[in-house]
Motif scaffolding. Structure first.
Motif, PDB file in Angstrom:
ATOM      1  N   ALA A   1       5.779  -0.829  -7.856  1.00 17.91           N
ATOM      2  CA  ALA A   1       6.307  -1.417  -6.622  1.00 17.91           C
ATOM      3  C   ALA A   1       5.849  -2.855  -6.500  1.00 17.91           C
ATOM      4  O   ALA A   1       6.636  -3.761  -6.174  1.00 17.91           O
ATOM      5  CB  ALA A   1       5.838  -0.603  -5.425  1.00 17.91           C
TER       6      ALA A   1
ATOM      7  N   GLU B   1       1.129  -6.132   2.104  1.00 19.67           N
ATOM      8  CA  GLU B   1       0.843  -4.742   2.452  1.00 19.67           C
ATOM      9  C   GLU B   1       0.506  -3.921   1.216  1.00 19.67           C
ATOM     10  O   GLU B   1      -0.425  -3.107   1.213  1.00 19.67           O
ATOM     11  CB  GLU B   1       2.062  -4.137   3.159  1.00 19.67           C
ATOM     12  CG  GLU B   1       2.413  -4.808   4.466  1.00 19.67           C
ATOM     13  CD  GLU B   1       1.463  -4.421   5.587  1.00 19.67           C
ATOM     14  OE1 GLU B   1       0.565  -3.577   5.357  1.00 19.67           O
ATOM     15  OE2 GLU B   1       1.609  -4.972   6.698  1.00 19.67           O
TER      16      GLU B   1
ATOM     17  N   LEU C   1      -2.826  -4.401   0.123  1.00 21.43           N
ATOM     18  CA  LEU C   1      -3.806  -3.716   0.954  1.00 21.43           C
ATOM     19  C   LEU C   1      -3.938  -2.231   0.584  1.00 21.43           C
ATOM     20  O   LEU C   1      -5.016  -1.649   0.662  1.00 21.43           O
ATOM     21  CB  LEU C   1      -3.409  -3.845   2.431  1.00 21.43           C
ATOM     22  CG  LEU C   1      -3.724  -5.199   3.075  1.00 21.43           C
ATOM     23  CD1 LEU C   1      -3.087  -5.286   4.442  1.00 21.43           C
ATOM     24  CD2 LEU C   1      -5.225  -5.389   3.172  1.00 21.43           C
ATOM     25  N   LEU C   2      -2.807  -1.666   0.193  1.00 20.32           N
ATOM     26  CA  LEU C   2      -2.830  -0.230  -0.105  1.00 20.32           C
ATOM     27  C   LEU C   2      -3.650   0.072  -1.365  1.00 20.32           C
ATOM     28  O   LEU C   2      -3.845  -0.792  -2.210  1.00 20.32           O
ATOM     29  CB  LEU C   2      -1.409   0.266  -0.326  1.00 20.32           C
ATOM     30  CG  LEU C   2      -0.545   0.455   0.925  1.00 20.32           C
ATOM     31  CD1 LEU C   2       0.887   0.784   0.507  1.00 20.32           C
ATOM     32  CD2 LEU C   2      -1.083   1.561   1.804  1.00 20.32           C
ATOM     33  N   ASP C   3      -4.087   1.275  -1.443  1.00 20.48           N
ATOM     34  CA  ASP C   3      -4.713   1.714  -2.692  1.00 20.48           C
ATOM     35  C   ASP C   3      -3.856   2.841  -3.290  1.00 20.48           C
ATOM     36  O   ASP C   3      -2.885   3.284  -2.699  1.00 20.48           O
ATOM     37  CB  ASP C   3      -6.141   2.159  -2.454  1.00 20.48           C
ATOM     38  CG  ASP C   3      -6.215   3.180  -1.322  1.00 20.48           C
ATOM     39  OD1 ASP C   3      -7.338   3.462  -0.878  1.00 20.48           O
ATOM     40  OD2 ASP C   3      -5.149   3.646  -0.864  1.00 20.48           O
TER      41      ASP C   3
ATOM     42  N   THR D   1      -4.090   5.849  -3.505  1.00 16.70           N
ATOM     43  CA  THR D   1      -4.006   7.187  -2.911  1.00 16.70           C
ATOM     44  C   THR D   1      -2.661   7.405  -2.217  1.00 16.70           C
ATOM     45  O   THR D   1      -2.084   8.483  -2.276  1.00 16.70           O
ATOM     46  CB  THR D   1      -5.137   7.394  -1.894  1.00 16.70           C
ATOM     47  OG1 THR D   1      -5.175   6.263  -1.030  1.00 16.70           O
ATOM     48  CG2 THR D   1      -6.467   7.538  -2.593  1.00 16.70           C
ATOM     49  N   ASN D   2      -2.204   6.400  -1.557  1.00 15.76           N
ATOM     50  CA  ASN D   2      -0.930   6.630  -0.870  1.00 15.76           C
ATOM     51  C   ASN D   2       0.227   6.371  -1.823  1.00 15.76           C
ATOM     52  O   ASN D   2       0.156   5.557  -2.730  1.00 15.76           O
ATOM     53  CB  ASN D   2      -0.763   5.711   0.349  1.00 15.76           C
ATOM     54  CG  ASN D   2      -1.951   4.834   0.572  1.00 15.76           C
ATOM     55  OD1 ASN D   2      -2.407   4.171  -0.362  1.00 15.76           O
ATOM     56  ND2 ASN D   2      -2.439   4.840   1.798  1.00 15.76           N
ATOM     57  N   THR D   3       1.291   7.130  -1.553  1.00 18.47           N
ATOM     58  CA  THR D   3       2.499   7.000  -2.376  1.00 18.47           C
ATOM     59  C   THR D   3       3.430   5.997  -1.749  1.00 18.47           C
ATOM     60  O   THR D   3       3.498   5.867  -0.520  1.00 18.47           O
ATOM     61  CB  THR D   3       3.245   8.345  -2.495  1.00 18.47           C
ATOM     62  OG1 THR D   3       3.227   8.970  -1.205  1.00 18.47           O
ATOM     63  CG2 THR D   3       2.583   9.238  -3.510  1.00 18.47           C
ATOM     64  N   VAL D   4       4.141   5.320  -2.597  1.00 16.39           N
ATOM     65  CA  VAL D   4       5.095   4.309  -2.130  1.00 16.39           C
ATOM     66  C   VAL D   4       6.493   4.805  -2.419  1.00 16.39           C
ATOM     67  O   VAL D   4       6.791   5.285  -3.516  1.00 16.39           O
ATOM     68  CB  VAL D   4       4.840   2.975  -2.852  1.00 16.39           C
ATOM     69  CG1 VAL D   4       5.796   1.922  -2.311  1.00 16.39           C
ATOM     70  CG2 VAL D   4       3.407   2.535  -2.658  1.00 16.39           C
TER      71      VAL D   4
ATOM     72  N   VAL E   1       5.621  -7.607   2.430  1.00 23.49           N
ATOM     73  CA  VAL E   1       5.528  -6.371   1.650  1.00 23.49           C
ATOM     74  C   VAL E   1       4.464  -6.520   0.579  1.00 23.49           C
ATOM     75  O   VAL E   1       3.651  -5.615   0.355  1.00 23.49           O
ATOM     76  CB  VAL E   1       6.897  -6.049   1.017  1.00 23.49           C
ATOM     77  CG1 VAL E   1       6.766  -4.904   0.037  1.00 23.49           C
ATOM     78  CG2 VAL E   1       7.903  -5.715   2.091  1.00 23.49           C
TER      79      VAL E   1
END
Lengths: 126, 497
Positions: A72, A46, A49-51, A53-56, A43
């Motif tokens: 998170a 990952e 890796l995310l930026d 823009t995406n919601t968690v 996790v």
């Protein structure tokens, strides 16, 4: 005499089995922790890796709760550390348990010998 | 056997259990592998789906309502995907990002699969082994357990000691020879009995045996080397001058290369003392023992001994003895060739053979020079060549020695009588040989008189004189009175003056 020993033996055997159970329990707990650790690692990767823009989302019960990415990440990191600590604890616990069980085993074997000797004597007597 | 049988049974049981366990592990591995394969298949499908999903803005689909009903509906926001990251964490991302996640997971799955397959292989191999073991223990199959009973503990003990014995020769050769037979017998006994229980003797015998075998090997090597080194003859002889001892043996340069056994060994004898000694002994044995020997056909004529020496195939008898007798005379003729013949006939040592090889020239038998010696300088002016001068020096020495030795029997003792003769003999001798020689003859002892005393040489061999005039001069030049040693180079130089 033999009976007394027999009783003793039984008691010891029970204790030993109890100990064994404890050992196995802690072992399984530790394993669970290990898997959690692995998962949390993934996790974390990952999330890195995310930026933004995406919601968690976090699943709490049947609800998906929105979470901040940084939050998170922090949460996951904390969880990771917690898991590591738990694992350590369990390890030490397990070691102690192992030692205790070994001692108990020896005791048992000696008792058994005694019992057998007593049995032999009893047979002889009879 | 009963015990063995019991053991077998127990063994069988244990082995069977082992096999079962192994098989369990293998099965477990297989199941896991299946699981992972499935997972990877799922991920592959997911990947495909993610690829195609954003192709359209919306899809008309039948939405499942509960377990039994479906409703027509539309699939919108085709690019938005909520992906489970693990541990109840979700992330909304585009399909591409989702694909990345999927790739990650795929990697992880693959690695797991690899590990599992490896373990499976391992355990399969183990299972195979256990199966074999089972068959062996049950003695059903064609397997036989090879057992060797080692009864003699001494052997084990001596093994370590034997290792020590492998160091350079600690015992003299003789011991090896003497013990040979004894060793063989004892060893046979040992092998037969499987350890006779003679503790001490076996150990020592083994040591001795080992040493002796070592020496035999060395002997063998040396002999091989000797025969091998036949070609090295000339080189060896060239170095003779520095070795006083090589008196007679130096002469042999002429020794027929064809005659390997005896001749070649002789020149090398000094170079390789121990082995050559043997070789020489062998030669002698061959000579006198009636073993395969070189037979000389002695005729009244100037003897022709056919020896394959390359250039000159004819080697004649030496008339050393004659020379000695005629030492005082200037012109000696081959008088009583026959007489000398007889004497020369009598060959008791290898050295004697060399006396046989003599060139005939001008009525004067001259020992043949080694064919290996360079003949390029035959007529050259230079006399400094170590080779020739060395050889010459050697020859001179040998001449002197031969003279001295010939006087007596073939013993090695030096003789004072001939010593006196030798000085005179030598200068005269060469002078007579070469008519062309016009130089003054300076009498000088070509070889220190003390030297022959020291040497243990066999009867001198006829020196190989292929004289050049210059070389001959030095021969004669050196003062005879001086018993001190003059190096060959110096001598040559002096004489050259």
């Amino acid at each position: 005499m033999a009976e007394a020993i027999q009783k003793k033996l039984k008691a010891e055997v029970e204790k030993y089995s109890q100990m064994q159970k404890d050992v196995s329990k802690s072992m399984s707990a530790r394993q669970k922790l290990e898997t959690q650790l692995a998962e949390n690692n993934i996790v974390k990767e990952e999330l890195d890796l995310l930026d933004t823009t995406n919601t968690v989302y976090k699943l709490i019960g049947p609800v998906l709760v929105k979470q901040d990415l940084d939050e998170a990440k922090a949460t996951v990191t904390k969880r990771l550390e917690y898991i590591n600590g738990e694992i350590q604890r369990y390890e030490t616990l397990l070691k102690d348990m192992e030692k205790k069980s070994d001692n108990h085993r020896e005791l048992l074997s000696s008792l058994q010998q005694e019992y057998q000797r007593a049995q032999g004597l009893a047979v002889g007597k009879v | 056997m009963a015990g063995k049988g019991k053991m077998n049974i127990e063994h069988l049981g244990a082995v069977a259990r082992l096999r079962e366990e192994h098989q369990k592990v293998v099965k477990d591995c297989e199941s896991r592998v299946l699981h992972w394969k499935k997972v990877s298949g799922d991920y592959e499908a997911l990947n495909d789906r993610l690829k195609t999903l954003p192709d359209q803005l919306s899809y008309d689909i039948m939405v499942p309502f509960g377990p039994l009903a479906f409703m027509p509906g539309k699939l919108v926001h085709t690019n938005e995907v909520t992906a489970l990251l693990g541990d109840n964490w979700f992330a909304k991302c585009s399909t591409k990002q989702a694909q990345k996640i999927v790739d990650h997971r795929m990697k992880y799955v693959k690695s797991e699969l690899n590990d599992l397959s490896k373990t499976m292989k391992n355990f399969e191999a183990r299972v195979g082994l256990v199966k074999d073991l089972e068959t062996i223990s049950s003695s059903k199959g064609g397997y036989v357990d090879i057992r060797e009973d080692t009864e003699n503990t001494d052997i084990a003990v001596t093994k370590g000691k034997q290792r020590k014995a492998h160091k350079p020769n600690s015992k003299p050769k003789l011991d090896a020879v003497l013990h040979l037979k004894k060793e063989v017998e004892e060893n046979e006994e040992e092998s037969r009995d499987g350890g006779s229980g003679k503790d001490i003797t076996t150990k020592e015998e083994l040591w001795a045996r080992l040493d002796e075998l070592e020496k035999l090997e060395e002997l063998q090597d040396e002999q091989d080397r000797l025969s091998y080194n036949a070609d090295m003859n000339g080189e060896d002889t060239s170095s003779f001058s520095s070795e006083e001892e090589k008196e007679g043996d130096a002469a042999p340069p002429e020794n027929g290369l064809g005659q390997k056994p005896s001749w070649t060994s002789a020149p090398h004898s000094k170079a390789q003392p121990s082995s050559d000694r043997e070789a020489e002994d062998d030669d002698e044995e061959e000579e006198g023992g009636g073993l395969p020997t070189i037979f000389f056909s002695h005729t009244t004529e100037p003897k022709k001994v056919r020896i394959n020496t390359g250039k000159n195939t004819m080697l004649k008898f030496s008339e050393r003895k004659e020379q000695k007798d005629l030492s005082k005379r200037k012109n000696k003729n081959g008088h009583s060739n026959g007489h000398s013949h007889h004497e020369l006939h009598k060959i008791s040592t290898p050295a004697d053979i060399y006396r046989v090889f003599v060139d005939m020239k001008n009525g004067e038998p001259i020992p043949r020079k080694s064919i290996l010696k360079s003949r390029s300088r035959e007529n050259s002016v230079c006399s400094e060549s170590s080779e020739s001068s060395a050889a010459d020096f050697e020859e001179r020495r040998m001449t002197g020695r031969s003279l001295s030795h010939d006087d007596t029997t073939h013993s090695d003792t030096s003789d004072g009588i001939t010593e006196e003769e030798s000085p005179t003999a030598v200068p005269l001798h060469p002078a007579s040989r070469f008519e062309a020689f016009s130089g003054t003859v300076v009498e000088k002892d070509p070889m220190p008189s003390a030297v022959p005393h020291l040497t243990i040489a066999p009867p001198a061999l006829p020196t190989i004189l292929e004289r050049k005039q210059e070389e001959v001069a030095p021969d004669v030049a050196p003062p005879q009175q001086a018993p001190k040693r003059v190096s060959k180079f110096k001598a040559a130089r002096l004489l050259q003056k």
